[in-house]
Design a protein around this motif. Structure first.
Motif, PDB file in Angstrom:
ATOM      1  N   ILE A   1      22.890  51.364  63.823  1.00 32.68           N
ATOM      2  CA  ILE A   1      22.235  50.326  64.636  1.00 32.68           C
ATOM      3  C   ILE A   1      23.042  49.034  64.568  1.00 32.68           C
ATOM      4  O   ILE A   1      23.310  48.523  63.464  1.00 32.68           O
ATOM      5  N   HIS A   2      23.409  48.528  65.754  1.00 29.88           N
ATOM      6  CA  HIS A   2      24.175  47.272  65.807  1.00 29.88           C
ATOM      7  C   HIS A   2      23.304  46.113  65.351  1.00 29.88           C
ATOM      8  O   HIS A   2      22.169  45.974  65.814  1.00 29.88           O
ATOM      9  N   VAL A   3      23.855  45.262  64.480  1.00 30.77           N
ATOM     10  CA  VAL A   3      23.145  44.045  64.063  1.00 30.77           C
ATOM     11  C   VAL A   3      24.119  42.872  64.075  1.00 30.77           C
ATOM     12  O   VAL A   3      25.338  43.069  64.037  1.00 30.77           O
TER      13      VAL A   3
ATOM     14  N   PHE B   1      21.015  39.995  60.563  1.00 28.65           N
ATOM     15  CA  PHE B   1      20.899  41.458  60.534  1.00 28.65           C
ATOM     16  C   PHE B   1      19.754  41.947  61.431  1.00 28.65           C
ATOM     17  O   PHE B   1      19.025  42.880  61.124  1.00 28.65           O
TER      18      PHE B   1
ATOM     19  N   THR C   1      18.485  43.480  65.121  1.00 29.03           N
ATOM     20  CA  THR C   1      18.994  44.452  66.090  1.00 29.03           C
ATOM     21  C   THR C   1      18.983  43.828  67.493  1.00 29.03           C
ATOM     22  O   THR C   1      18.687  42.634  67.641  1.00 29.03           O
TER      23      THR C   1
ATOM     24  N   ALA D   1      17.778  45.596  60.885  1.00 26.29           N
ATOM     25  CA  ALA D   1      18.277  46.843  60.288  1.00 26.29           C
ATOM     26  C   ALA D   1      19.218  46.471  59.152  1.00 26.29           C
ATOM     27  O   ALA D   1      20.157  45.688  59.348  1.00 26.29           O
TER      28      ALA D   1
ATOM     29  N   ASN E   1      22.917  50.314  59.366  1.00 25.70           N
ATOM     30  CA  ASN E   1      23.389  49.330  60.349  1.00 25.70           C
ATOM     31  C   ASN E   1      24.898  49.354  60.515  1.00 25.70           C
ATOM     32  O   ASN E   1      25.633  49.983  59.737  1.00 25.70           O
TER      33      ASN E   1
ATOM     34  N   TYR F   1      28.173  46.633  61.700  1.00 26.03           N
ATOM     35  CA  TYR F   1      28.773  45.382  62.165  1.00 26.03           C
ATOM     36  C   TYR F   1      30.223  45.431  61.721  1.00 26.03           C
ATOM     37  O   TYR F   1      30.588  46.265  60.868  1.00 26.03           O
TER      38      TYR F   1
ATOM     39  N   LYS G   1      31.550  46.389  58.041  1.00 29.11           N
ATOM     40  CA  LYS G   1      30.448  46.960  57.247  1.00 29.11           C
ATOM     41  C   LYS G   1      30.966  47.902  56.160  1.00 29.11           C
ATOM     42  O   LYS G   1      31.815  48.760  56.413  1.00 29.11           O
TER      43      LYS G   1
END
Ligand SMILES: Cc1cc2nc3c(=O)[nH]c(=O)nc-3n(C[C@H](O)[C@H](O)[C@H](O)COP(=O)(O)OP(=O)(O)OC[C@H]3O[C@@H](n4cnc5c(N)ncnc54)[C@H](O)[C@@H]3O)c2cc1C
Length: 345
Positions: free
Chosen positions: A273-275, A280, A282, A289, A294, A296, A299
């Motif tokens: 999931i993009h954050v 953080f 979504t 997330a 998550n 980014y 990461k």
């Protein structure tokens, strides 16, 4: 405590996943007076640490030169206890909907309903789901006679139970269900077990007393009708035997699947999931997330990264839960107000 209203449980923050990162989020949210409810498909807290490598030492948790994965989970549970989080185990979060007032309605695979001002997805690599054993036609009995976890022990009372497997779950449930079963047969490929030795000894003692039957072999066929099981065939060293069975519990391990999260309309790349890296959050405001789930730039799937993400997420969540309230940055070492919340002042 979460409020219960018309069977809808209300809480400030609903956390999907009780792995190490979901657990630590309770601490950071608790410092800002937010109440949390955690839901996990597993039957206990700890996520990957508890399920995949409880006895392995972890060497990169700041301040702990070495700590076992289960030891870390136990410490996290102690650390968050002042905030009295609520847990719902053995449930998969299935549905997530934003409501007109901006809050969220979350449903489980057993149709429980929760309402929260903020949702934090700390779902790691996804939900742990049981592996189906290679027994022909087993799907036809799932949900009626074949179960992969015990959600309600009463469904097993007075039944001819067969448990298949040699790990902790198989042995734990053998010992827990034996007293309420009509009959209990444990089936494992060999006489050696991966489960806690104490439980293995207890199982062999019950077998000596003829209170259960341990069979070496593999289940090769099931018989029954209308989804209801009558018997199972075990192929063992001395040939085939047929045993009466009305409840079958195979414990063949777990795999991780993203599951329903993929359907929640969030911005995903390869099941992550993009954050943003400030809050953080979504692509849906109010849904955060954190942890392994998550993505980014830069990461790292490390527990310490998830802990950092939880701290920043909590500040942003507070702005949603208590709009307009001033957020003061404080240290736990010197703030009496934080120490009161922790029960140490
Ligand atoms: C063998 C091994 C060794 C490792 N060693 C290290 C190490 O030395 N250092 C380190 O930092 N990291 C290590 N890791 C990685 C570390 O375990 C993960 O980074 C960490 O567990 C992530 O925590 P999490 O809370 O984000 O997710 P998880 O631990 O994966 O927990 C997520 C939880 O969410 C639940 N869940 C998911 N979807 C749903 C749903 N829809 N409904 C209900 N529940 C759901 C899952 O059942 C699970 O319990 C290791 C991992 C493995 C496998």
């Amino acid at each position: 405590m979460s409020e219960t209203n018309d069977n809808i449980k209300k809480t400030d923050v609903l956390i999907v996943g009780a792995g190490p990162v979901g657990l630590f989020a309770v601490f950071e949210l608790g410092l800002f007076d937010m109440k949390c409810h955690l839901i996990d498909i597993l039957d206990r807290p700890g996520g990957q640490c508890a399920e995949l490598y409880p006895e392995k030492p972890i060497y990169d948790i700041p301040g702990f030169p070495s700590i076992s994965a289960q030891g870390l989970v136990d410490n996290l549970m102690e650390q968050i206890s002042p905030f009295k989080p609520e847990f719902t185990f053995n449930r998969m979060v299935a549905g997530l909907e934003k409501q007109a007032d901006g809050s969220f309605r979350v449903t489980t695979d057993e149709d429980e309903v929760f309402e929260a001002k903020v949702v934090v997805i700390a779902a790691g690599g996804g939900s742990f789901q049981p592996k189906r054993p290679p027994i022909p036609g087993i799907e036809a009995y799932e949900g009626n006679s074949v179960f992969y976890s015990v959600r309600r022990m009463e469904e097993f009372r007075g039944q001819d139970i067969m448990i298949v497997g040699g790990g902790d779950s198989a042995l734990d449930w053998t010992l827990n269900l034996q007293p309420i079963a009509k009959s209990l047969t444990l089936v494992h490929r060999r006489p050696e077990f991966r489960a806690a030795p104490d439980n293995v000894n207890k199982m062999f003692a019950l077998q000596e007393e003829k209170r259960l039957d341990f069979q070496i072999g593999q289940v090769t066929a099931l018989a029954g009708n209308d989804g209801r099981l009558h018997s199972a065939t075990i192929k063992g060293p001395d040939g085939d035997i047929e045993v009466p069975v009305t409840r079958l519990l195979p414990f063949f391990g777990l795999t991780m699947k993203l599951g329903p999260i993929a359907e929640w309309g969030l911005n995903l790349t390869e099941n992550l999931i993009h954050v943003d890296t400030e809050k953080f959050e979504t692509s849906v405001p109010g849904i955060f997330a954190i942890g392994d789930i998550n993505w980014y730039a830069g990461k790292l799937k490390l527990i310490l990264s998830g802990f950092h993400e939880a701290a920043l997420m909590a500040q942003a969540a507070k702005r949603i839960v208590s709009p307009g309230e001033r957020i003061v940055f404080q240290y736990t070492t010197s703030s009496t107000s934080l120490q009161k919340k922790l029960g140490v002042a």
